[in-house]
Enzyme design. Structure first.
Site, PDB file in Angstrom:
ATOM      1  N   ARG A   1       0.907  -1.134  -0.043  1.00 24.83           N
ATOM      2  CA  ARG A   1       0.032  -0.072   0.003  1.00 24.83           C
ATOM      3  C   ARG A   1       0.784   1.200  -0.174  1.00 24.83           C
ATOM      4  NH1 ARG A   1      -5.309  -1.358   3.658  1.00 24.83           N
ATOM      5  NH2 ARG A   1      -6.325  -0.144   1.957  1.00 24.83           N
TER       6      ARG A   1
ATOM      7  N   GLN B   1      -1.193   3.073  -5.503  1.00 22.90           N
ATOM      8  CA  GLN B   1      -2.600   3.420  -5.220  1.00 22.90           C
ATOM      9  C   GLN B   1      -3.546   3.100  -6.023  1.00 22.90           C
ATOM     10  OE1 GLN B   1      -2.351   7.774  -4.257  1.00 22.90           O
ATOM     11  NE2 GLN B   1      -1.999   7.344  -1.883  1.00 22.90           N
TER      12      GLN B   1
ATOM     13  N   ASP C   1      -4.807  -0.378  -5.920  1.00 23.47           N
ATOM     14  CA  ASP C   1      -5.345  -0.910  -4.443  1.00 23.47           C
ATOM     15  C   ASP C   1      -6.765  -1.334  -4.249  1.00 23.47           C
ATOM     16  OD1 ASP C   1      -5.646  -1.098  -1.738  1.00 23.47           O
ATOM     17  OD2 ASP C   1      -4.938   0.996  -1.244  1.00 23.47           O
TER      18      ASP C   1
END
Length: 378
Positions: free
Chosen positions: A120, A125, A128
């Site tokens: 993470r 991102q 994710d």
């Protein structure tokens, strides 16, 4: 190369690719095969896939011929057993809770990527899946609670008298918790929030909620947004603070989980007994044991007038948008393992390395490897 999209197991309404992403993959010389009705429950009919360039194929043919097989959850056992060596699988396989299947994947010489294991980081991102799906779950949890609750959320002043706003307690201020705060506040509730990470206090307060502070928490900065194990002294103080808020709460949303372990029990039966009849709890950690003493996964129970809803897959209750966000996450990840229409994963890349659970007949993830080792010693 051929990417195959399988229909999910019964109870899962999402699909791993949506037509707009199929079109993007087709433009990169990737042929996409889709199992019939794979996207039907997410409101993506077969016609939409064919118009985007996909070919509708039976599951058996996809399993035999596709180079990379895409599904959100682990495929059905009948499919699993027919996968040939060398296949690539990508999905959200929860390897820390499904170590037996991970060992089977290694034994079958499969390369398996689990997107819930992507580090993470800022660079990751756009891939994710945990955040994109948790955002939906937090939103849906509050709407489910509001639907179940027998009273209003906002304050109402009428000729017949005033109605006080609902008091909402949210345990855990990760992505799901923060979205739950925002949604509950938009509905007019008074919101309190507990989290073991003091660093989230500012975010919580910026959304208009009150942050419940407990001193002495273990550092969770490296836990990727999850909870971490706490000392017994901290747990006692935590229990006292939560108990005081629980007794006043009308709605409780719980989100606390620890990767690879049973979810921390934050609400004891004694606390439940102090809640007033009509109160509602939505437990998003139900699949890993739940944050209350009485949570049952995929079940709703009534205890002394308190409704406890155990549901860890609320994102699937909004399948159209959940599938769209997941597919975009997946597409961004596939850019790291597909070049010129061929699968060429760069295992030196930290994101690829983090997501890879099995490759070349071995488990490559150290935590999963340790779990399998422990199982072998028992």
């Amino acid at each position: 190369m051929i990417a195959g999209v399988l229909k999910e197991k019964t109870g899962e309404q999402r699909v791993s690719l949506v037509p707009e992403v199929v079109k993007q993959l087709s433009q990169q010389s990737v042929t996409v095969w889709v199992e019939p009705n794979a996207g039907a429950l997410a409101f993506y009919p077969d016609d939409a896939y064919t118009q985007a360039g996909a070919i509708i194929k039976p599951a058996a043919e996809i399993v035999q011929e596709a180079d990379i097989i895409l599904s959100i959850q682990l495929p059905e056992p009948a499919i699993w057993e027919n996968l040939q060596p060398g296949k690539i699988l990508a999905g959200v396989y929860q390897p820390l809770y499904n170590s037996r299947q991970m060992q089977q994947a290694a034994d079958r010489q499969l390369t398996l990527f689990s997107l819930d294991n992507i580090p993470r980081t800022t660079r990751a991102q756009s891939m994710d899946v945990l955040s994109s799906q948790a955002n939906i779950a937090g939103y849906k949890a509050v709407l489910l609670a509001a639907y179940t609750y027998s009273r209003y959320f906002p304050m109402f002043m009428t000729a017949a008298g005033s109605i006080a706003p609902a008091k909402v307690l949210i345990l855990g201020a990760g992505v799901a918790g923060l979205q739950a705060i925002a949604t509950a506040r938009r509905l007019g509730a008074v919101v309190e929030v507990f989290d073991t990470r003091p660093a989230v206090k500012e975010e919580v307060m910026s959304l208009g909620a009150r942050f419940i502070e407990v001193e002495g928490a273990a550092d969770a900065s490296a836990a990727g947004g999850y909870a971490v194990e706490q000392t017994e002294a901290y747990k006692r103080k935590q229990e006292e603070k939560i108990a005081a808020s629980i007794a006043k709460a009308d709605i409780v949303i719980t989100t606390a989980q620890i990767p690879g372990k049973t979810a921390p029990q934050l609400i004891s039966q004694e606390m439940l007994n102090t809640m007033r009849p009509g109160a509602v709890i939505v437990d998003l950690a139900a699949a890993t044991g739940g944050n209350t003493a009485l949570t049952k996964n995929d079940s709703t129970i009534l205890h002394n007038g308190v409704t406890i809803i155990g549901n860890s897959n609320l994102a699937a209750a909004m399948p159209a948008d959940a599938s769209k966000l997941y597919a975009r996450n997946l597409f961004n990840f596939l850019q790291l393992i597909i070049r010129n229409g061929q699968a060429v994963p760069d295992f030196e890349d930290d994101i690829v390395q983090g997501a890879c659970i099995t490759h070349n007949g071995a488990i490559t993830n150290e935590r999963v490897k340790a779990l399998c080792g422990l199982k072998e010693e028992v």
